[in-house]
Design an enzyme around this catalytic site. Structure first.
Site, PDB file in Angstrom:
ATOM      1  N   HIS A  88     -25.325 -15.724 -24.822  1.00 21.75           N
ATOM      2  CA  HIS A  88     -26.728 -15.776 -24.406  1.00 21.75           C
ATOM      3  C   HIS A  88     -26.889 -15.387 -22.938  1.00 21.75           C
ATOM      4  CE1 HIS A  88     -26.567 -19.716 -22.200  1.00 21.75           C
ATOM      5  NE2 HIS A  88     -25.599 -19.983 -23.056  1.00 21.75           N
ATOM      6  N   ASP A  90     -29.971 -16.197 -21.185  1.00 24.10           N
ATOM      7  CA  ASP A  90     -30.859 -17.110 -20.474  1.00 24.10           C
ATOM      8  C   ASP A  90     -30.026 -18.174 -19.770  1.00 24.10           C
ATOM      9  OD1 ASP A  90     -30.263 -18.020 -23.181  1.00 24.10           O
ATOM     10  OD2 ASP A  90     -31.598 -19.716 -22.780  1.00 24.10           O
ATOM     11  N   GLU A 153     -31.096 -19.724 -25.772  1.00 26.75           N
ATOM     12  CA  GLU A 153     -30.098 -20.723 -26.139  1.00 26.75           C
ATOM     13  C   GLU A 153     -30.310 -22.039 -25.420  1.00 26.75           C
ATOM     14  OE1 GLU A 153     -26.149 -22.824 -26.104  1.00 26.75           O
ATOM     15  OE2 GLU A 153     -27.441 -22.189 -24.446  1.00 26.75           O
TER      16      GLU A 153
END
Length: 471
Positions: A88, A90, A153
């Protein structure tokens, strides 16, 4: 099997790896409701990070796909089979003081500092360079290798739900978002908000006007503050200074006429390991309980401390455990209280893999009902459990042990990784035993040498998983 020095090959990418990662870390890809749109569902900077990685892959000759701002993938190889690597882009917010700046990636003494270097941008870029290494050496995989990059996530995985409704599910795979040697079991995770009725018409000597702390459910709050009004502000200031000294916390008391603002710094940590942090909300609540306020306010603050000071959930009758994954953990990640408004308590609960979801919720609801509180569940991730003798587990474990010589046994954790988003997946690195775990903390960083080792391990693992179409 031919002898390949995977670490030697990985080391050739040291400078390139660092440069790509610096570019990615410099993008503050924190969820931002103020810039979210239909085309950028989690905000402008998260979308920018996704596009950055897709452009990197395209420039290196990989096939790429942008999936409506929710996710994207970088792929290479041919064949009907698909091996997935899920990571991920983020990151959690960057609280507190940073030595070099959270989004100003800096390499110092073999460590690259910046938010996301460990969770999960550094590992994603390591997996990418493992793919690049294989491609550059001319490996022709019998299955396709797909690096799938999510963007939500750290919140509730809307990205993976959206992606897999539209894209192919890998046959097998791993996520580089945890620990080596390998994680075969992950606790179930419940996120949600407890709502306590407000206290109206405070009329005692001191009024608690505002109390808040925390920015993410899966993060131990490193900062909290409260605003009080009323009489004897000077005595409150003196008592608070004494409390900070006695308990060993950093904080401030800013008094002005009949108003005082109290702030406290705890220690941020990942919500899966709350024992590594110090919850600033709970700590500040323990002080506020001692003040002469409205009885109902004091009662609620006492309830807050009683129920959430213990991070194994014993205070709220959630002291559950099993032999596979250990005890339940409970993290109070967000808190907000304003005068005459409901108190909102954001919690992250991670329950043992052999414990039923209904067991956890029934116990929780019983406790909340006694306090007149409600609960809004925002997400639930069922537990993950892959048998130890599964071919995927055995292949990855053999690679790790061959390259490191480490015979550490495989793990069960409280963390929630994208492994459980796959039909069959496990978490595989990048954190080596004994290495510093700075995820979700100030001065988050990775050891550059360890990331080169991870590139080597991921490259060999993907090589073996795609060398034989029947594996």
């Amino acid at each position: 099997m031919e002898r390949i020095d995977w670490f030697e090959k990985a080391s050739a990418y040291k400078e390139a790896y660092a440069e790509v990662l610096k570019g990615l870390v410099s993008i503050p890809s924190v969820y931002d409701v103020s810039t979210k749109t239909d085309k950028k569902p989690f905000g402008e900077k998260i979308d920018e990070a996704l596009l950055y990685m897709l452009q990197t892959g395209g420039n290196d000759g990989f096939s790429t796909k942008y999936v409506d701002g929710y996710a994207g993938h970088i792929e290479y190889g041919k064949g009907d089979g698909l091996v997935g690597v899920l990571g991920h882009l983020d990151v959690v917010p960057a609280d507190g003081e940073w030595t070099y700046g959270a989004f100003h990636p800096t390499l110092a003494e073999g460590r690259l500092f910046g938010r996301g270097t460990l969770d999960d941008k550094g590992p994603v870029v390591a997996a990418y360079f493992a793919m690049k290494l294989l491609k550059d050496m001319g490996h022709e995989p019998k299955k396709r290798i797909r690096l799938i990059m999510g963007t939500d996530e750290e919140r509730d995985w809307q990205c993976m739900e959206y992606y897999f409704q539209r894209e192919e599910m890998p046959d097998t795979g791993f996520t580089p978002d945890a620990d080596f040697p390998l994680i075969y079991a992950e606790k179930g995770i419940i996120d949600g908000y407890i709502s306590l009725p407000p206290v109206t018409a405070q009329s005692d000597m001191l009024r608690l006007e505002h109390f808040e702390g925390g920015k993410a459910l899966n993060m131990v709050p490193g900062h909290a503050e409260a605003l009080l009004t009323g009489e004897r502000i000077k005595q409150v200031e003196e008592s608070y200074i004494a409390f900070l000294a006695a308990e060993g916390f950093d904080g401030k008391a800013e008094a002005k006429e009949n108003t005082i603002r109290l702030s406290l710094s705890g220690k941020a940590a990942h919500g899966s390991t709350p024992e590594k942090g110090s919850n600033a909300v709970v700590a500040l609540a323990k002080f506020l309980v001692s003040l002469p306020m409205h009885g109902k306010v004091t009662e609620k603050l006492s309830w807050l401390v009683e129920k959430f000071e213990d991070y194994h959930g014993n205070g709220i009758n959630l002291g559950l455990t099993d032999d596979v994954s250990g005890p339940l953990t409970l993290n109070l990640g967000e808190f907000s209280m304003k005068d005459d408004q409901a108190w909102q308590i954001g919690v992250n609960i991670r329950y043992p893999v052999t414990t039923a979801y209904d067991t956890v919720t029934s116990r929780l609801f019983t406790q909340l009902a006694e306090a007149g509180a409600g609960f809004n569940e925002t997400s639930h991730l069922p537990s993950l459990y892959v048998e130890k003798d599964d071919p995927l587990v055995q292949t990855l474990l053999a690679v790790y042990r061959r390259q490191t010589g480490d015979e550490t046994d495989i793990l069960a954790i409280g963390g929630g990784t994208y492994a459980r988003a796959m039909k069959k997946g496990v978490a595989f690195g990048p954190l080596f035993p004994g290495a510093p775990d700075s995820a979700h903390q100030q001065d988050e960083h990775i050891l550059l040498e360890d990331m080169l080792k991870a590139i080597a391990i991921y490259a060999e693992a993907l090589y073996l998983l795609t060398k034989d179409e029947h594996l």
